[in-house]
Scaffold this active site. Structure first.
Site, PDB file in Angstrom:
ATOM      1  N   THR A  31       0.834  -1.204   0.000  1.00 63.34           N
ATOM      2  CA  THR A  31       0.000   0.000   0.000  1.00 63.34           C
ATOM      3  C   THR A  31       0.873   1.260   0.000  1.00 63.34           C
ATOM      4  O   THR A  31       0.574   2.239  -0.696  1.00 63.34           O
ATOM      5  CB  THR A  31      -0.926   0.003   1.230  1.00 63.34           C
ATOM      6  OG1 THR A  31      -1.616  -1.240   1.279  1.00 63.34           O
ATOM      7  CG2 THR A  31      -1.936   1.131   1.155  1.00 63.34           C
ATOM      8  N   HIS A  71       1.868   1.870  -3.392  1.00 61.36           N
ATOM      9  CA  HIS A  71       0.803   2.546  -4.150  1.00 61.36           C
ATOM     10  C   HIS A  71       0.839   4.052  -3.888  1.00 61.36           C
ATOM     11  O   HIS A  71       0.660   4.851  -4.800  1.00 61.36           O
ATOM     12  CB  HIS A  71      -0.574   2.002  -3.761  1.00 61.36           C
ATOM     13  CG  HIS A  71      -0.907   0.694  -4.393  1.00 61.36           C
ATOM     14  ND1 HIS A  71      -0.989   0.525  -5.756  1.00 61.36           N
ATOM     15  CD2 HIS A  71      -1.180  -0.519  -3.846  1.00 61.36           C
ATOM     16  CE1 HIS A  71      -1.298  -0.742  -6.024  1.00 61.36           C
ATOM     17  NE2 HIS A  71      -1.415  -1.395  -4.876  1.00 61.36           N
ATOM     18  N   HIS A  97       3.121   1.694   8.513  1.00 64.71           N
ATOM     19  CA  HIS A  97       2.264   1.079   9.529  1.00 64.71           C
ATOM     20  C   HIS A  97       2.743  -0.315   9.928  1.00 64.71           C
ATOM     21  O   HIS A  97       2.156  -0.932  10.804  1.00 64.71           O
ATOM     22  CB  HIS A  97       0.813   1.009   9.015  1.00 64.71           C
ATOM     23  CG  HIS A  97       0.686   0.259   7.732  1.00 64.71           C
ATOM     24  ND1 HIS A  97       0.804   0.858   6.494  1.00 64.71           N
ATOM     25  CD2 HIS A  97       0.486  -1.052   7.484  1.00 64.71           C
ATOM     26  CE1 HIS A  97       0.677  -0.054   5.549  1.00 64.71           C
ATOM     27  NE2 HIS A  97       0.485  -1.219   6.117  1.00 64.71           N
ATOM     28  N   CYS A 101     -14.987  -1.380  10.406  1.00 56.93           N
ATOM     29  CA  CYS A 101     -15.818  -0.206  10.695  1.00 56.93           C
ATOM     30  C   CYS A 101     -16.136   0.568   9.405  1.00 56.93           C
ATOM     31  O   CYS A 101     -15.278   0.715   8.537  1.00 56.93           O
ATOM     32  CB  CYS A 101     -15.014   0.673  11.672  1.00 56.93           C
ATOM     33  SG  CYS A 101     -15.578   2.369  11.832  1.00 56.93           S
TER      34      CYS A 101
END
Lengths: 346, 346
Positions: free
Chosen positions: A44, A47, A65, A109
């Site tokens: 990611t 990206h 992360h 969520c």
């Protein structure tokens, strides 16, 4: 109290980072301040580097992360950690008030914030995060290995949702970093794993790690699975390729009542053999990120050696060289997981 | 002993049946001879009628598998039934020696024979079947209602695999005979059911049966589901339409962690929004025919009135008129289930 400094890498668009030293912020109430040790480069993040996510992240984002670190300080009301503890951040912040949260699925969520994309992340020395995101690590765990916890937790989530049982036949379609981690976690859970991958360099790594492999561009994957399984087919398939060919293969090789876990992110809408779903009563299971238990499982799998972290970590670079590290990872045929050593670069 | 006669309807190709009286065969060892009361016309039988399955069934097949009847005689070694008992046949004959059978999934046996397609079926007065296919019925169950057991068992299988819980929101996409039965069984299991259907005559029947309905060609299905569920989406979706539009809708309306049951037979390979599977952790569950427990459940649901058999059965014709009955069912906008009264037509 003198203001602390914080060296951070900001994504500034068009495959560029600027590393600069800024003033550190104290942790707010409910937050912990983390001193980052290592932070891995995720697909990611790549990206983002390519400019594909500028609308989401903007042009001054600190990404990252997949990290390990130590609690530096805590804000008011934080009781679950104390300074000095080794931790990993589960980088999900949920709203607590949507239908998914109410149903107990707060990792998906409706208003989920992903730390390091929707907020600043771990490619900085000092990172303030909600304290509820922290998992305390065993003291003996190496901090470079601990930077794999996040991607390994993805694999643990995928394998858990597959309901894999000891001795079942598993095929992982796609042998990139996530595919290899899924394969390792599935093997650790007792699966008899075959990795299907077209990239020869990745196949070589998979073989080094002791996996049976097949290049479906050179051999008939379905025939191989049939012969390996006594005509039954694979009990569990992980589709990690993100390709139409992978989607075609996943139904072709699946046994009656097989579980197919959709790990890849398919931006297009591929065609799927729904007749085969009917005929063999297949199950397709969408899987996204991880839950708290998957993080704990990832920590234990890495700590026990169920994941061969040293083979997976192919590169380590200092924070100052983050841009070079992204370019290298982007162009290397053999790189698996590239870590940035964030600490000690001030 | 005088040879018994047996009046039977043979499919002879090109939308034609020939009804003729032949000599009845005695049941072989392990078989029971069934005197048929009623036999429903299935969508699959209609495919045969249209000539779409000639390669599988040939041009002298007695079709029919949605039946009720009475045990007339039993062959050697049959101990599970006695003459005079009311029964329904679960029309599946498995090999017992393939990977699916070994795994306990003999309803999706690799070599499954479907009675009434791969062998002769129930559109005849006297039908010999393997005794293991028989389910004994309560004496009080009406024999016309009992002819619905097979399609209701399909619905029971679909609902069981959906893991539907009391109070969950359910959308059935496609309100034909199977869709309506799935809706009834889901409602009986405590689901809050909405039926989506484009055929106004079918919508009227669904409304008569007390269901909430929507015509997705005239109203926005997704908006309606969002407003019915407080932005959550449907917990369970049954795709019974067999269309690309149905497949598009199934992912659009599904809640986080929703279960989508693939009831329809998709001969084409539709495009599927796999990103949505990932994002909301959706589950797609292929469902085919039924298992023994689904038959027992179907018998109890019909006996208890959970399925409104009188509304579902829209036509009854004698065996002599089978060809007319197929034509009528094929062209009627309002027909749901058409039964052939097989007994008493010798």
């Amino acid at each position: 109290m003198t203001a602390q400094t914080n060296t951070a890498a900001h994504y500034r668009g068009d495959k560029s980072f600027v590393v600069e030293t800024i003033e550190a912020k104290a942790p707010a109430a409910g937050e912990a301040q983390i001193r980052i040790a290592y932070c891995g480069i995720c697909g990611t993040d790549m990206h983002v580097f390519h400019g594909n996510m500028d609308a989401r992240v903007g042009l001054n984002r600190i990404v990252g992360h997949e990290m390990s670190g130590t609690v530096e300080a805590v804000g008011d009301g934080v009781t679950n950690v104390v300074p000095g503890q080794k931790i990993s951040v589960r980088p999900l912040d949920h709203c607590g008030d949507c239908p998914a949260c109410h149903a107990g699925h707060n990792h998906i969520c409706h208003n989920l914030k992903f730390l390091g994309l929707d907020t600043d992340g771990a490619m900085q020395e000092l990172w303030n995060v909600p304290a509820h995101t922290l998992h305390v690590l065993p003291d003996t765990l190496r901090m470079d290995h601990a930077a794999l916890i996040e991607p390994v937790a993805v694999a643990c989530h995928d394998v858990r949702l597959s309901e894999l049982s000891e001795g079942e036949n598993v095929v992982v379609i796609g042998g990139g970093p996530i595919g290899i981690l899924v394969a390792m976690v599935a093997r650790d859970a007792g699966g008899n794993v075959l990795i299907s991958e077209v990239n020869e360099a990745r196949l070589a790594i998979a073989q080094t790690l002791g996996f049976d492999t097949v290049n479906p561009a050179k051999a008939d994957l379905a025939d191989l699975v049939i012969s390996r399984t006594g005509a039954k087919g694979a009990d569990v398939v992980f589709e990690v390729s993100g390709t139409q060919l992978g989607v075609d293969a996943m139904t072709e090789i699946a046994a009656c009542r097989a579980r197919i876990v959709m790990v890849a992110i398919h931006a297009q809408k591929p065609q799927i053999d729904l007749f085969r779903f009917f005929w063999r009563e297949l199950k397709l299971i969408g899987a996204r990120v991880y839950e708290a238990g998957d993080y704990e499982k990832a920590i234990s799998v890495i700590a026990s050696g169920g994941v061969d972290a040293d083979t997976i970590i192919t590169d380590v670079a200092p924070l100052a060289d983050i841009e070079k590290a992204f370019v290298a990872l982007d162009t290397s045929p053999t790189a698996m997981k590239s870590l940035i050593k964030v600490g000690g670069n001030a």
